[in-house]
Design an enzyme around this catalytic site. Sequence first.
Site, short mmCIF file in Angstrom:
data_model
loop_
_atom_site.label_atom_id
_atom_site.label_comp_id
_atom_site.label_asym_id
_atom_site.label_seq_id
_atom_site.Cartn_x
_atom_site.Cartn_y
_atom_site.Cartn_z
N HIS A 24 3.64 -8.31 13.65
CA HIS A 24 2.84 -8.12 12.53
C HIS A 24 3.45 -7.83 11.02
CE1 HIS A 24 -0.04 -5.76 10.09
NE2 HIS A 24 -0.84 -6.28 10.68
N ASN B 38 -6.51 -3.44 12.51
CA ASN B 38 -7.19 -2.25 12.47
C ASN B 38 -8.79 -2.54 13.17
OD1 ASN B 38 -9.32 -2.00 10.07
ND2 ASN B 38 -7.75 -3.29 9.38
N GLU C 10 3.25 -6.02 8.90
CA GLU C 10 3.82 -4.46 8.29
C GLU C 10 4.85 -4.07 9.33
OE1 GLU C 10 0.47 -1.76 8.05
OE2 GLU C 10 1.73 -0.10 8.75
N CYS D 49 0.72 -1.43 0.00
CA CYS D 49 0.08 0.15 -0.05
C CYS D 49 1.03 1.11 0.14
CB CYS D 49 -0.93 -0.11 1.21
SG CYS D 49 -1.90 1.52 1.43
N SER E 269 -7.29 -9.08 12.06
CA SER E 269 -7.02 -7.91 11.56
C SER E 269 -6.83 -6.91 12.91
CB SER E 269 -8.08 -7.54 10.93
OG SER E 269 -8.34 -6.02 10.63
N CYS F 274 -2.11 6.56 8.48
CA CYS F 274 -2.99 6.21 7.27
C CYS F 274 -4.39 6.71 7.20
CB CYS F 274 -3.21 4.64 7.06
SG CYS F 274 -4.64 4.05 6.40
S1 SF4 Z 1 -5.34 0.29 6.39
FE1 SF4 Z 1 -4.36 2.14 5.38
S2 SF4 Z 1 -2.07 1.83 5.22
FE2 SF4 Z 1 -3.04 -0.33 5.32
S3 SF4 Z 1 -3.77 -0.79 3.51
FE3 SF4 Z 1 -5.39 0.31 3.99
S4 SF4 Z 1 -4.92 2.21 3.15
FE4 SF4 Z 1 -3.07 1.18 3.27
#
Ligand code: SF4
Length: 381
Positions: free
Chosen positions: A149, A289, A151, A121, A287, A258
């Site tokens: 993680h 987020n 990322e 991303c 996940s 983000c």
């Molecule tokens: S949450 Fe934000 S950083 Fe992660 S893939 Fe989606 S747009 Fe990209």
Amino acid sequence: MKKDFTPTVLDLGPLQIYLARHFGFCYGVENAIEIAFRTVDENPGKRIFLLSEMIHNPQVNADLQAHGVQFLQTNYGNQLISFDELIPDDIVIIPAFGTTLELEKKLEDIGIQTEKFDTTCPFVEKVWNRSEQIAKKNYTIIIHGKPKHEETRATFSRAAFFAPSVVVKDMEQAIELGKYIKGEKPPSQFYEEFKGQHSEDFSVTKDLQRIGVVNQTTMLASDTQAIADHLKQMMIEKYKLSDQNAEERFADTRDTLCYATLENQQAVTGMLQTDADLAIVVGGYNSSNTSHLVELCEEKLPAYFISSEEKIISSKEILHYNFHTKQEILTSDFLPNKQPVKILITSGASCPDALVEGVINKLASFYKTSKTTEEIIDKFS
Ligand code: SF4
């Protein structure tokens, strides 16, 4: 302009759904899925691998596997298929959260082209670029993220290439790091306490004199901010600085959050202003987020984290994930015996909208509603 984060109300009479103003798929995830399916279409007969899960959503990943895509590693970096089995003609897709420099090199050494099938991303890349910029100004990079993680591992490997780097997983660790900054803890303890979370040859005395904070893009924005504020304050106290000249030792990195994570989180905060009975958060259980959205909701009301409508077993029972204990649990009588029932709904950045629709339809099926959900949704299209 101030953004509007009031939820969208779907009034079904006895059931009122308050849908978060922003929810679900973000740009990065949509882009990654599109590239992955296009790669499958355009390369018949080729073996296609994914480094690990594309995104943290079981349905999307199962769909890719059904199209013949194979996973090389688990989310935690455990090997499912040996790299020795790869040949230069194979395609390996890099997932949305990116990968480490070490893995990238490994694939290149085999002769596999990674750039063409790299779905990292742009917002993750932005964090990498920002890390490089501050590294060039001799700041040590502090990464707020979950150490295991993908990322965070990817960001850490890139940050550590340019500068000394440390991962802090939460405020508790940031407070401990602050003590090393201020010389309140013996440096020798650092290596045990931050084992596996610091770059090679990290020097506690030398490498904590100038720092900057970046984050795993899906962490809670408010948590990253609080951690950055705390560490900045430690630098101010240690070096007798003021807010005006703190940048001498603390890099300003506020712009690495983000937009999608932030908007989804702000929309949940907006939705929580409603006097509702419960919240349902839809998304993959691994996940990051999504679990942060649950965390925000559960501060205010009963919150149920489910992966699809199938987890709503009946109007009486719901099978939901407790991300603190990492277990699925069954709760009875989750719907209050009153009308109208007010339910807040949102979903994580890796959750297809169809799953949210499925959840709304399932809930609606428990009530005698005067309108169908399609009629209600049509009003908004
Ligand atoms: S949450 Fe934000 S950083 Fe992660 S893939 Fe989606 S747009 Fe990209």
